[in-house]
Design an enzyme around this catalytic site. Structure first.
Site, PDB file in Angstrom:
ATOM      1  N   GLU A 194       7.515  13.554  18.710  1.00 21.00           N
ATOM      2  CA  GLU A 194       8.186  13.619  17.422  1.00 21.00           C
ATOM      3  C   GLU A 194       7.636  14.811  16.620  1.00 21.00           C
ATOM      4  O   GLU A 194       6.429  14.944  16.467  1.00 21.00           O
ATOM      5  CB  GLU A 194       7.914  12.304  16.679  1.00 21.00           C
ATOM      6  CG  GLU A 194       8.730  12.123  15.437  1.00 21.00           C
ATOM      7  CD  GLU A 194       8.548  10.730  14.831  1.00 21.00           C
ATOM      8  OE1 GLU A 194       7.397  10.242  14.792  1.00 21.00           O
ATOM      9  OE2 GLU A 194       9.549  10.149  14.381  1.00 21.00           O
ATOM     10  N   LYS A 243       0.889  -1.175   0.000  1.00 18.03           N
ATOM     11  CA  LYS A 243       0.000   0.000   0.000  1.00 18.03           C
ATOM     12  C   LYS A 243       0.913   1.207   0.000  1.00 18.03           C
ATOM     13  O   LYS A 243       1.581   1.510   0.983  1.00 18.03           O
ATOM     14  CB  LYS A 243      -0.904  -0.026   1.239  1.00 18.03           C
ATOM     15  CG  LYS A 243      -2.253   0.630   1.045  1.00 18.03           C
ATOM     16  CD  LYS A 243      -2.192   2.127   0.808  1.00 18.03           C
ATOM     17  CE  LYS A 243      -2.000   2.880   2.105  1.00 18.03           C
ATOM     18  NZ  LYS A 243      -1.701   4.322   1.850  1.00 18.03           N
ATOM     19  N   GLU A 274       7.500  -0.130  12.738  1.00 22.33           N
ATOM     20  CA  GLU A 274       8.588   0.832  12.873  1.00 22.33           C
ATOM     21  C   GLU A 274       7.915   2.198  12.984  1.00 22.33           C
ATOM     22  O   GLU A 274       7.364   2.703  12.013  1.00 22.33           O
ATOM     23  CB  GLU A 274       9.491   0.714  11.641  1.00 22.33           C
ATOM     24  CG  GLU A 274      10.881   1.180  11.897  1.00 22.33           C
ATOM     25  CD  GLU A 274      11.072   2.564  11.384  1.00 22.33           C
ATOM     26  OE1 GLU A 274      10.824   3.512  12.169  1.00 22.33           O
ATOM     27  OE2 GLU A 274      11.443   2.712  10.211  1.00 22.33           O
ATOM     28  N   CYS A 283      12.469   8.905  10.592  1.00 19.67           N
ATOM     29  CA  CYS A 283      12.107   8.275  11.880  1.00 19.67           C
ATOM     30  C   CYS A 283      13.268   8.348  12.850  1.00 19.67           C
ATOM     31  O   CYS A 283      13.088   8.560  14.041  1.00 19.67           O
ATOM     32  CB  CYS A 283      11.745   6.810  11.688  1.00 19.67           C
ATOM     33  SG  CYS A 283      10.597   6.537  10.365  1.00 19.67           S
TER      34      CYS A 283
HETATM   35  P1  ADP Z   1       1.389   9.995   8.720  1.00 12.37           P
HETATM   36  O1  ADP Z   1       0.377  10.473   9.714  1.00 12.37           O
HETATM   37  O2  ADP Z   1       2.725  10.547   8.952  1.00 12.37           O
HETATM   38  O3  ADP Z   1       0.953  10.036   7.295  1.00 12.37           O
HETATM   39  P2  ADP Z   1       0.572   7.299   9.042  1.00 12.37           P
HETATM   40  O4  ADP Z   1       1.093   6.335  10.037  1.00 12.37           O
HETATM   41  O5  ADP Z   1      -0.830   7.727   9.224  1.00 12.37           O
HETATM   42  O6  ADP Z   1       1.597   8.470   9.060  1.00 12.37           O
HETATM   43  O7  ADP Z   1       0.728   6.737   7.559  1.00 12.37           O
HETATM   44  C1  ADP Z   1       1.678   5.800   7.146  1.00 12.37           C
HETATM   45  C2  ADP Z   1       1.018   4.844   6.172  1.00 12.37           C
HETATM   46  O8  ADP Z   1      -0.042   4.187   6.857  1.00 12.37           O
HETATM   47  C3  ADP Z   1       0.380   5.485   4.947  1.00 12.37           C
HETATM   48  O9  ADP Z   1       0.561   4.624   3.827  1.00 12.37           O
HETATM   49  C4  ADP Z   1      -1.084   5.560   5.325  1.00 12.37           C
HETATM   50  O10 ADP Z   1      -1.941   5.557   4.225  1.00 12.37           O
HETATM   51  C5  ADP Z   1      -1.247   4.290   6.112  1.00 12.37           C
HETATM   52  N1  ADP Z   1      -2.376   4.292   7.057  1.00 12.37           N
HETATM   53  C6  ADP Z   1      -2.924   5.340   7.715  1.00 12.37           C
HETATM   54  N2  ADP Z   1      -3.939   4.948   8.497  1.00 12.37           N
HETATM   55  C7  ADP Z   1      -4.067   3.603   8.353  1.00 12.37           C
HETATM   56  C8  ADP Z   1      -4.907   2.597   8.927  1.00 12.37           C
HETATM   57  N3  ADP Z   1      -5.848   2.894   9.804  1.00 12.37           N
HETATM   58  N4  ADP Z   1      -4.720   1.319   8.543  1.00 12.37           N
HETATM   59  C9  ADP Z   1      -3.741   0.992   7.662  1.00 12.37           C
HETATM   60  N5  ADP Z   1      -2.919   1.894   7.103  1.00 12.37           N
HETATM   61  C10 ADP Z   1      -3.057   3.181   7.428  1.00 12.37           C
END
Ligand code: ADP
Length: 483
Positions: A386, A177, A252, A286
């Site tokens: 962070e 994804k 991570e 990170c």
């Molecule tokens: P940020 O807030 O810095 O974008 P996230 O942890 O939300 O960091 O995003 C990292 C990845 O996780 C992205 O590919 C995002 O689309 C995905 N993501 C965000 N929310 C979810 C969720 N509830 N389940 C699975 N993947 C998610």
């Protein structure tokens, strides 16, 4: 600009496809302008991608190859990417905001993962366990099957390469994804898969919103293993989904990593690490050096040096920064930039001093000045949370134990650094620091070969190094009663 395709598709079962959820506009962080449209997956696309991966996985067409053959294909994919670095780098710069030279480093890093794990495909050997007369016993590492990988936007190519190359090397099939803020360059992995002979279904790349496609992928009952890099709350959601299906995950989740600088350290060498540690990728790393904890005797001198490093950086559109040097690009999005600037203002209200930077640039795009905060105390929000931006907090200590206590005093534990000319002092600290990786006298010492991952809320499991290969296999023991 017209030199980038306007529309970018997903890649499922060896074919480029539209997304069931339509299209998403990808913006250029350096200007805020529209860059391209990306297909967005819905749940049905996730189902199709997982089904393709599962089909390939159970066919044995990938996992059953002689490992050297798999390794060759994985390595070739890295070479394919590297050969196209001139085409890919400007697109990565435009979608992610980083300087062109940083984009090139990222692509080289991505290619390096394919080389490193491709080389190791044939090293996953089991062992034979003595059970006395009458038995013969051995173990094998079997690929988990379908590996789901949810990728963050800070290093879209390198993070995909990191998990895909290791998973493919041991015979897993991947559903990736890609990040919705900068998904475009992941497309080149699909091109590499097609060009290098990866069987259809071994690598599926879908972009989609986290709460839709990401959540559907993490919760999918046919996924056997999950890798996630991103924020703590999202990591908790993913681990929860993984627990429901009783599948393992690697998380991570970032950090608030500290460099401890003793008064006997080589301060000039440390200043060059500051440039990399906190201003590389505009601090959206990170394992960024987001805190410096400096011995009080050298505090003022070091702060002068750090401020000089920050103020020397030219902040600009990444396309205008082709060469390595004292420069920094845009942050990824309006939301991230505003959040980081807001944390700087909050820190000031809590009593921190802005010794350098602190403001957004007065131009379109998502630019924050390289920032240095002094008079930061360990309990301030900015010392605990962070920022994920170019913001360095400077704290001070008087004795060695206090330094380690401050460094360990957050909920995170990704990396840590110790700077001292006394090896025994550095070794004592390295034992006590609660972090998955400790750098002595050089921030980011290590590489693809060295395991990386967190203590505490920085997550669990390890990426990179040989350890990461174990994420994608499960051990089967075969015990034979011999007559
Ligand atoms: P940020 O807030 O810095 O974008 P996230 O942890 O939300 O960091 O995003 C990292 C990845 O996780 C992205 O590919 C995002 O689309 C995905 N993501 C965000 N929310 C979810 C969720 N509830 N389940 C699975 N993947 C998610």
């Amino acid at each position: 600009m017209s030199d980038i395709a306007d529309y970018w598709q997903n890649f499922i079962d060896g074919a480029f496809v539209d997304g069931g959820a339509g299209r998403l506009a990808v913006l250029e962080p350096a200007t805020g302008a529209h860059l391209a449209n990306q297909a967005i997956a819905d749940k049905a696309d996730v189902d199709r991608a997982v089904a393709a991966a599962q089909r390939l996985s159970s066919s044995g067409a990938w996992s059953g190859l002689r490992p050297v053959e798999r390794g060759r294909i994985v390595r070739k994919m890295g070479e394919y990417i590297l050969e196209r670095i001139d085409d890919i780098a400007p697109i990565l710069t435009r979608e992610a905001g980083k300087p062109l030279w940083e984009a090139r480093l990222e692509i080289e890093g991505a290619a390096r993962y394919f080389e490193y794990y491709g080389n190791q495909a044939e090293t996953m050997e089991g062992r034979s366990i003595p059970l006395g007369d009458g038995y013969f016993d051995f173990t094998v590492h079997e690929p988990f099957g379908v590996s789901a990988q949810i990728i963050p936007w800070n290093y879209p190519m390198e993070m995909t390469a990191r998990s895909v190359s290791a998973a493919l090397a041991v015979g897993c099939a991947c559903v990736v994804k890609t990040p919705e803020l900068d998904p475009l360059t992941n497309r080149f992995f699909a091109d590499a898969a097609l060009a290098c002979g990866l069987p259809a279904g071994a690598l599926n790349l879908i972009c989609g919103f986290g709460k839709d496609a990401g959540a559907a992928l993490a919760a999918h009952p046919d996924v056997d293993q999950i890798v996630f890099t991103g924020s703590v709350p999202t990591g908790v959601s993913i681990a929860t989904a993984a627990a429901q299906n009783v599948v393992p995950c690697v998380l991570e989740l970032g950090g608030k990593s500290a460099a401890i600088v003793h008064d006997d350290a080589d301060l000039d060498a440390f200043l060059s690490d500051v440039r990399w540690g906190i201003y590389f990728n505009a601090g959206q790393v990170c394992s960024a050096m987001s805190r410096v904890i400096v011995q009080e005797k050298v505090h003022d001198k070091l702060v002068d040096g750090i401020v000089a490093v920050a103020e020397a950086l030219r902040v600009d559109d990444g396309l205008a920064l082709p060469e390595f040097g004292a420069n920094m690009g845009a942050m990824i999005s309006e939301a991230q930039c505003a959040r980081a600037a807001g944390m700087v203002s909050d820190a000031e209200r809590e009593g921190a001093q802005v010794a350098a930077g602190g403001r957004r640039l007065n131009r379109p795009g998502y630019f924050l000045e390289p920032t240095v905060l002094t008079d930061v105390s360990p309990d301030m929000m900015v010392a605990q949370n962070e920022v994920f931006g170019p913001v360095l907090s400077v704290l001070s200590f008087s004795d060695d134990d206090e330094a380690v206590r401050i460094a360990n005093g957050t909920t995170y534990g990704l990396v840590a650094g110790v700077y001292s000319s006394q090896l025994d002092r550095a070794m004592r600290a390295s034992k006590k620091l609660r972090a998955g990786q400790v750098f002595v006298n050089e921030w980011y010492a290590g590489g693809v070969e060295t395991p990386f991952g967190g203590f505490g809320k920085s997550g669990y499991g390890r990426e990179k190094g040989r350890e990461a290969l174990l994420n994608y296999v499960q051990t089967k023991n075969v015990a034979i009663k011999v007559g």
